[in-house]
Motif scaffolding. Structure first.
Motif, PDB file in Angstrom:
ATOM      1  N   MET A 232     -18.832 105.712 117.718  1.00 32.88           N
ATOM      2  CA  MET A 232     -19.215 106.114 116.359  1.00 32.88           C
ATOM      3  C   MET A 232     -20.489 105.363 115.959  1.00 32.88           C
ATOM      4  O   MET A 232     -20.468 104.162 115.806  1.00 32.88           O
ATOM      5  CB  MET A 232     -18.080 105.720 115.394  1.00 32.88           C
ATOM      6  N   ASN A 233     -21.590 106.076 115.846  1.00 33.03           N
ATOM      7  CA  ASN A 233     -22.860 105.437 115.500  1.00 33.03           C
ATOM      8  C   ASN A 233     -23.352 106.045 114.192  1.00 33.03           C
ATOM      9  O   ASN A 233     -24.133 107.001 114.192  1.00 33.03           O
ATOM     10  CB  ASN A 233     -23.858 105.682 116.650  1.00 33.03           C
ATOM     11  N   ILE A 234     -22.867 105.496 113.064  1.00 31.40           N
ATOM     12  CA  ILE A 234     -23.104 106.172 111.788  1.00 31.40           C
ATOM     13  C   ILE A 234     -23.423 105.169 110.692  1.00 31.40           C
ATOM     14  O   ILE A 234     -23.305 103.960 110.894  1.00 31.40           O
ATOM     15  CB  ILE A 234     -21.855 107.000 111.364  1.00 31.40           C
ATOM     16  N   SER A 235     -23.799 105.679 109.522  1.00 32.18           N
ATOM     17  CA  SER A 235     -24.145 104.821 108.381  1.00 32.18           C
ATOM     18  C   SER A 235     -22.878 104.300 107.699  1.00 32.18           C
ATOM     19  O   SER A 235     -21.776 104.849 107.891  1.00 32.18           O
ATOM     20  CB  SER A 235     -24.954 105.629 107.364  1.00 32.18           C
ATOM     21  N   TRP A 236     -23.044 103.279 106.860  1.00 34.45           N
ATOM     22  CA  TRP A 236     -21.915 102.758 106.080  1.00 34.45           C
ATOM     23  C   TRP A 236     -21.311 103.847 105.201  1.00 34.45           C
ATOM     24  O   TRP A 236     -20.092 103.944 105.065  1.00 34.45           O
ATOM     25  CB  TRP A 236     -22.386 101.601 105.184  1.00 34.45           C
ATOM     26  N   GLU A 237     -22.170 104.657 104.604  1.00 37.39           N
ATOM     27  CA  GLU A 237     -21.688 105.694 103.671  1.00 37.39           C
ATOM     28  C   GLU A 237     -20.787 106.689 104.416  1.00 37.39           C
ATOM     29  O   GLU A 237     -19.696 107.022 103.966  1.00 37.39           O
ATOM     30  CB  GLU A 237     -22.871 106.443 103.037  1.00 37.39           C
ATOM     31  N   GLU A 238     -21.281 107.124 105.584  1.00 32.39           N
ATOM     32  CA  GLU A 238     -20.526 108.091 106.379  1.00 32.39           C
ATOM     33  C   GLU A 238     -19.217 107.470 106.887  1.00 32.39           C
ATOM     34  O   GLU A 238     -18.153 108.091 106.852  1.00 32.39           O
ATOM     35  CB  GLU A 238     -21.411 108.564 107.541  1.00 32.39           C
ATOM     36  N   LEU A 239     -19.324 106.213 107.318  1.00 32.57           N
ATOM     37  CA  LEU A 239     -18.137 105.523 107.839  1.00 32.57           C
ATOM     38  C   LEU A 239     -17.071 105.384 106.746  1.00 32.57           C
ATOM     39  O   LEU A 239     -15.889 105.685 106.963  1.00 32.57           O
ATOM     40  CB  LEU A 239     -18.551 104.152 108.385  1.00 32.57           C
ATOM     41  N   THR A 240     -17.505 104.940 105.574  1.00 34.20           N
ATOM     42  CA  THR A 240     -16.555 104.763 104.467  1.00 34.20           C
ATOM     43  C   THR A 240     -15.932 106.107 104.082  1.00 34.20           C
ATOM     44  O   THR A 240     -14.714 106.197 103.840  1.00 34.20           O
ATOM     45  CB  THR A 240     -17.268 104.111 103.263  1.00 34.20           C
ATOM     46  N   ALA A 241     -16.743 107.143 104.076  1.00 33.12           N
ATOM     47  CA  ALA A 241     -16.217 108.481 103.739  1.00 33.12           C
ATOM     48  C   ALA A 241     -15.179 108.918 104.777  1.00 33.12           C
ATOM     49  O   ALA A 241     -14.140 109.481 104.422  1.00 33.12           O
ATOM     50  CB  ALA A 241     -17.364 109.488 103.664  1.00 33.12           C
ATOM     51  N   ARG A 242     -15.447 108.638 106.052  1.00 35.64           N
ATOM     52  CA  ARG A 242     -14.484 109.037 107.100  1.00 35.64           C
ATOM     53  C   ARG A 242     -13.180 108.264 106.987  1.00 35.64           C
ATOM     54  O   ARG A 242     -12.100 108.810 107.206  1.00 35.64           O
ATOM     55  CB  ARG A 242     -15.087 108.813 108.486  1.00 35.64           C
ATOM     56  N   ILE A 243     -13.301 106.958 106.645  1.00 35.13           N
ATOM     57  CA  ILE A 243     -12.070 106.161 106.461  1.00 35.13           C
ATOM     58  C   ILE A 243     -11.272 106.741 105.300  1.00 35.13           C
ATOM     59  O   ILE A 243     -10.057 106.948 105.406  1.00 35.13           O
ATOM     60  CB  ILE A 243     -12.417 104.673 106.215  1.00 35.13           C
ATOM     61  N   GLN A 244     -11.962 107.021 104.206  1.00 33.24           N
ATOM     62  CA  GLN A 244     -11.259 107.524 103.015  1.00 33.24           C
ATOM     63  C   GLN A 244     -10.586 108.872 103.276  1.00 33.24           C
ATOM     64  O   GLN A 244      -9.535 109.158 102.718  1.00 33.24           O
ATOM     65  CB  GLN A 244     -12.233 107.644 101.821  1.00 33.24           C
ATOM     66  N   ALA A 245     -11.186 109.662 104.152  1.00 34.20           N
ATOM     67  CA  ALA A 245     -10.651 111.010 104.401  1.00 34.20           C
ATOM     68  C   ALA A 245      -9.622 111.043 105.541  1.00 34.20           C
ATOM     69  O   ALA A 245      -8.980 112.070 105.760  1.00 34.20           O
ATOM     70  CB  ALA A 245     -11.811 111.954 104.738  1.00 34.20           C
ATOM     71  N   CYS A 246      -9.451 109.914 106.232  1.00 37.55           N
ATOM     72  CA  CYS A 246      -8.663 109.927 107.483  1.00 37.55           C
ATOM     73  C   CYS A 246      -7.176 110.217 107.249  1.00 37.55           C
ATOM     74  O   CYS A 246      -6.531 109.619 106.391  1.00 37.55           O
ATOM     75  CB  CYS A 246      -8.819 108.583 108.195  1.00 37.55           C
ATOM     76  N   THR A 247      -6.640 111.139 108.053  1.00 36.16           N
ATOM     77  CA  THR A 247      -5.187 111.400 108.066  1.00 36.16           C
ATOM     78  C   THR A 247      -4.697 111.406 109.515  1.00 36.16           C
ATOM     79  O   THR A 247      -3.726 112.087 109.858  1.00 36.16           O
ATOM     80  CB  THR A 247      -4.860 112.770 107.414  1.00 36.16           C
ATOM     81  N   ALA A 248      -5.377 110.625 110.359  1.00 37.74           N
ATOM     82  CA  ALA A 248      -5.119 110.688 111.810  1.00 37.74           C
ATOM     83  C   ALA A 248      -3.780 110.098 112.224  1.00 37.74           C
ATOM     84  O   ALA A 248      -3.292 110.388 113.301  1.00 37.74           O
ATOM     85  CB  ALA A 248      -6.254 110.004 112.565  1.00 37.74           C
ATOM     86  N   CYS A 249      -3.184 109.244 111.387  1.00 38.39           N
ATOM     87  CA  CYS A 249      -1.850 108.730 111.731  1.00 38.39           C
ATOM     88  C   CYS A 249      -0.963 108.778 110.491  1.00 38.39           C
ATOM     89  O   CYS A 249      -1.458 108.910 109.370  1.00 38.39           O
ATOM     90  CB  CYS A 249      -1.938 107.319 112.342  1.00 38.39           C
ATOM     91  N   PRO A 250       0.356 108.647 110.673  1.00 37.39           N
ATOM     92  CA  PRO A 250       1.287 108.826 109.536  1.00 37.39           C
ATOM     93  C   PRO A 250       1.124 107.792 108.419  1.00 37.39           C
ATOM     94  O   PRO A 250       1.576 108.025 107.305  1.00 37.39           O
ATOM     95  CB  PRO A 250       2.668 108.696 110.185  1.00 37.39           C
ATOM     96  N   LEU A 251       0.479 106.648 108.712  1.00 39.11           N
ATOM     97  CA  LEU A 251       0.342 105.620 107.662  1.00 39.11           C
ATOM     98  C   LEU A 251      -0.366 106.170 106.424  1.00 39.11           C
ATOM     99  O   LEU A 251      -0.069 105.757 105.303  1.00 39.11           O
ATOM    100  CB  LEU A 251      -0.442 104.407 108.191  1.00 39.11           C
ATOM    101  N   SER A 252      -1.282 107.098 106.611  1.00 38.22           N
ATOM    102  CA  SER A 252      -2.073 107.613 105.485  1.00 38.22           C
ATOM    103  C   SER A 252      -1.214 108.341 104.460  1.00 38.22           C
ATOM    104  O   SER A 252      -1.632 108.539 103.327  1.00 38.22           O
ATOM    105  CB  SER A 252      -3.175 108.539 106.001  1.00 38.22           C
ATOM    106  N   ARG A 253       0.021 108.724 104.853  1.00 39.52           N
ATOM    107  CA  ARG A 253       0.855 109.540 103.947  1.00 39.52           C
ATOM    108  C   ARG A 253       1.572 108.720 102.898  1.00 39.52           C
ATOM    109  O   ARG A 253       2.026 109.266 101.893  1.00 39.52           O
ATOM    110  CB  ARG A 253       1.893 110.320 104.753  1.00 39.52           C
ATOM    111  N   SER A 254       1.712 107.386 103.122  1.00 41.41           N
ATOM    112  CA  SER A 254       2.555 106.609 102.199  1.00 41.41           C
ATOM    113  C   SER A 254       1.756 105.589 101.394  1.00 41.41           C
ATOM    114  O   SER A 254       2.335 104.693 100.786  1.00 41.41           O
ATOM    115  CB  SER A 254       3.654 105.901 103.001  1.00 41.41           C
ATOM    116  N   ILE A 255       0.443 105.713 101.360  1.00 41.65           N
ATOM    117  CA  ILE A 255      -0.373 104.672 100.713  1.00 41.65           C
ATOM    118  C   ILE A 255      -0.830 105.066  99.312  1.00 41.65           C
ATOM    119  O   ILE A 255      -0.793 106.242  98.939  1.00 41.65           O
ATOM    120  CB  ILE A 255      -1.629 104.342 101.559  1.00 41.65           C
ATOM    121  N   THR A 256      -1.260 104.049  98.557  1.00 41.90           N
ATOM    122  CA  THR A 256      -1.926 104.296  97.277  1.00 41.90           C
ATOM    123  C   THR A 256      -3.422 104.366  97.503  1.00 41.90           C
ATOM    124  O   THR A 256      -4.112 105.242  96.987  1.00 41.90           O
ATOM    125  CB  THR A 256      -1.604 103.147  96.283  1.00 41.90           C
ATOM    126  N   ASN A 257      -3.956 103.397  98.240  1.00 46.07           N
ATOM    127  CA  ASN A 257      -5.395 103.343  98.528  1.00 46.07           C
ATOM    128  C   ASN A 257      -5.649 102.967  99.974  1.00 46.07           C
ATOM    129  O   ASN A 257      -4.909 102.162 100.553  1.00 46.07           O
ATOM    130  CB  ASN A 257      -6.068 102.272  97.656  1.00 46.07           C
TER     131      ASN A 257
END
Ligand code: URA
Length: 192
Positions: A1-26
């Motif tokens: 992954m060779n990307i900018s901070w903005e793109e990286l942060t956006a990808r983290i925020q949008a990630c649903t790649a594993c089940p952990l993302s389903r039970s979080i607040t932030n």
């Protein structure tokens, strides 16, 4: 992954790649200086981190802030991140599969920051990044040099809260980091 901070942060925020993302607040991407010389890597967000979207802001985080202050560093001067960006339910240890899935984000952050020193806080960070066979009690306090980066495994601050007997060795590890930062700084100054 060779990307900018903005793109990286956006990808983290949008990630649903594993089940952990389903039970979080932030999501908790990590925070601090994007040109930090020292990066700290913990395990995963706890309850307070999940509420605030910030790494190491609970009890262990307060101790971490004091530990950094003891070597004359502020949280703003370093970068603080975790192996996983989502809180595992009930603060359980992230599964190896969850850690593997999340790892490209941490690797991309590390590539953008290019720290000189990385502190691995606890067994999960050590095992995920250095191999499942590694033991924190055996590896702490000893430098690992990888691709020109000095890596110092040490106890997790939460372990210091549970077992104050670990505070003395953790302080020894911190002093090694303090001294290595000074050494790297003076060698950079003499070659510039
Ligand atoms: N423990 C961790 O490993 N990370 C945090 O952000 C908080 C507690």
């Amino acid at each position: 992954m060779n990307i900018s901070w903005e793109e990286l942060t956006a990808r983290i925020q949008a990630c649903t790649a594993c089940p952990l993302s389903r039970s979080i607040t932030n999501k908790v991407p990590g925070q601090g200086s994007h040109s930090a010389r020292l990066m700290l890597i913990g395990e995963g967000p706890g309850a307070q981190e999940d509420l605030e979207g910030l790494a190491f802001v609970g009890a262990a985080g307060q101790l971490l802030t004091k530990m950094l202050a003891a070597i004359n560093l502020t949280r703003e001067e370093v970068f603080i991140a975790n192996i996983v960006k989502c809180r595992p339910p009930g603060n359980r240890v992230p599964l190896p599969q969850e850690a593997e899935t999340c790892l490209p984000f941490l690797r991309a952050q590390t590539a953008l920051i290019r720290p000189r020193i990385i502190m691995l806080l606890g067994a999960t960070a050590l095992k995920t990044l250095m191999g499942e066979d590694k033991r924190i009690t055996a590896c702490r306090g000893k430098w690992i040099i990888s691709k020109g980066v000095y890596i110092m495994p040490t106890f997790h601050p939460a372990a210091l809260l549970r077992d104050p007997g670990k505070k003395r060795p953790a302080w020894e590890d911190l002093k090694l980091v303090r001294d290595k930062l000074a050494e790297l700084e003076s060698s950079e100054a003499s070659t510039s």
